[in-house]
Motif scaffolding. Sequence first.
Motif, PDB file in Angstrom:
ATOM      1  N   ASN A 140       0.865  -1.177   0.000  1.00  0.00           N
ATOM      2  CA  ASN A 140       0.000   0.000   0.000  1.00  0.00           C
ATOM      3  C   ASN A 140       0.905   1.231   0.000  1.00  0.00           C
ATOM      4  O   ASN A 140       1.465   1.610   1.031  1.00  0.00           O
ATOM      5  CB  ASN A 140      -0.901  -0.006   1.239  1.00  0.00           C
ATOM      6  CG  ASN A 140      -1.925   1.124   1.233  1.00  0.00           C
ATOM      7  OD1 ASN A 140      -1.594   2.261   0.924  1.00  0.00           O
ATOM      8  ND2 ASN A 140      -3.160   0.800   1.574  1.00  0.00           N
ATOM      9  N   GLY A 173       4.033   5.607   2.448  1.00  0.00           N
ATOM     10  CA  GLY A 173       4.477   6.997   2.430  1.00  0.00           C
ATOM     11  C   GLY A 173       4.138   7.725   3.718  1.00  0.00           C
ATOM     12  O   GLY A 173       4.943   8.518   4.225  1.00  0.00           O
ATOM     13  N   LEU A 174       2.957   7.433   4.252  1.00  0.00           N
ATOM     14  CA  LEU A 174       2.530   8.077   5.492  1.00  0.00           C
ATOM     15  C   LEU A 174       3.429   7.649   6.653  1.00  0.00           C
ATOM     16  O   LEU A 174       3.892   8.482   7.438  1.00  0.00           O
ATOM     17  CB  LEU A 174       1.078   7.707   5.781  1.00  0.00           C
ATOM     18  CG  LEU A 174       0.428   8.320   7.027  1.00  0.00           C
ATOM     19  CD1 LEU A 174       0.497   9.836   6.967  1.00  0.00           C
ATOM     20  CD2 LEU A 174      -1.020   7.858   7.141  1.00  0.00           C
ATOM     21  N   TYR A 178       0.362   4.411  -0.320  1.00  0.00           N
ATOM     22  CA  TYR A 178      -0.069   5.561   0.480  1.00  0.00           C
ATOM     23  C   TYR A 178       0.273   5.338   1.948  1.00  0.00           C
ATOM     24  O   TYR A 178       0.805   6.222   2.625  1.00  0.00           O
ATOM     25  CB  TYR A 178      -1.570   5.793   0.324  1.00  0.00           C
ATOM     26  CG  TYR A 178      -2.062   7.035   1.029  1.00  0.00           C
ATOM     27  CD1 TYR A 178      -1.959   8.292   0.434  1.00  0.00           C
ATOM     28  CD2 TYR A 178      -2.607   6.956   2.318  1.00  0.00           C
ATOM     29  CE1 TYR A 178      -2.387   9.431   1.083  1.00  0.00           C
ATOM     30  CE2 TYR A 178      -3.035   8.090   2.977  1.00  0.00           C
ATOM     31  CZ  TYR A 178      -2.930   9.333   2.358  1.00  0.00           C
ATOM     32  OH  TYR A 178      -3.340  10.453   3.020  1.00  0.00           O
ATOM     33  N   LEU A 179      -0.019   4.131   2.446  1.00  0.00           N
ATOM     34  CA  LEU A 179       0.294   3.812   3.834  1.00  0.00           C
ATOM     35  C   LEU A 179       1.798   3.851   4.071  1.00  0.00           C
ATOM     36  O   LEU A 179       2.268   4.381   5.082  1.00  0.00           O
ATOM     37  CB  LEU A 179      -0.262   2.430   4.185  1.00  0.00           C
ATOM     38  CG  LEU A 179      -0.014   1.931   5.620  1.00  0.00           C
ATOM     39  CD1 LEU A 179      -0.643   2.869   6.637  1.00  0.00           C
ATOM     40  CD2 LEU A 179      -0.569   0.515   5.792  1.00  0.00           C
TER      41      LEU A 179
END
Length: 226
Positions: free
Chosen positions: A153, A158-159, A155-156
């Motif tokens: 994932n 990167g967060l 996005y996860l």
Amino acid sequence: MAVTDEAILKIKEMITSGELGPGDRLPPEKELSERLGLSRSSLREAVKALEVIRVLDVRRGDGTYVTSLEPRLLLEAMSFVLDMHDDDSILELFAVRRILEPAAVALACPQMDAPTIDDLRGQIQSVNGTTSVEGLVTHDLAFHGAIVAAAGNAYLAGLIESLSSGTVRARIWRGLTQEHSVERTLSEHTSIVDALERGDAELAQALTLVHISGVEQWLRDAASAS
């Protein structure tokens, strides 16, 4: 700004300017306090705080010396202590990381293949008791990043990477001040990889939660003590 913080900041400026470097001896207390425009008591408190985080080495009967750490590590540690007095955001970063990262590890578990496991074990084996603080922090970032990336994932990942990069100074401070930090980190990382290799997502998630929570609790205790 508290007078002790001001004293720490002024000593930090002496290191930043190059006036003081690793291994250098500080001027006598009376001379330094007059030069910096500080009371001797506030300077004494600053020196005591910087001795605790191993930026300064107080040698009884000899003088006070800047430790042999790299200048960047010295400045990171000093900046972190100053920031901790006025800002709780680092603790909030760890709290969010404690929520997100165990979930990412559970997602990554079914995706773990032999090469990824071998790579994680290789990362652990590359660290030993002689590894520098900077080396330990670099390992820690790479280790956690590799597991989170395997979750698939972006996005996860990167967060969590953004959260993790905000905790680098805390990790450096821990490495400078906590005994056996290398051994503890490697032992906990090994347990996480063992669970991932067995495909036990629930255990890997729990171990990651304990790992991050331990650092967070240490940070709370250390910040309170300082």
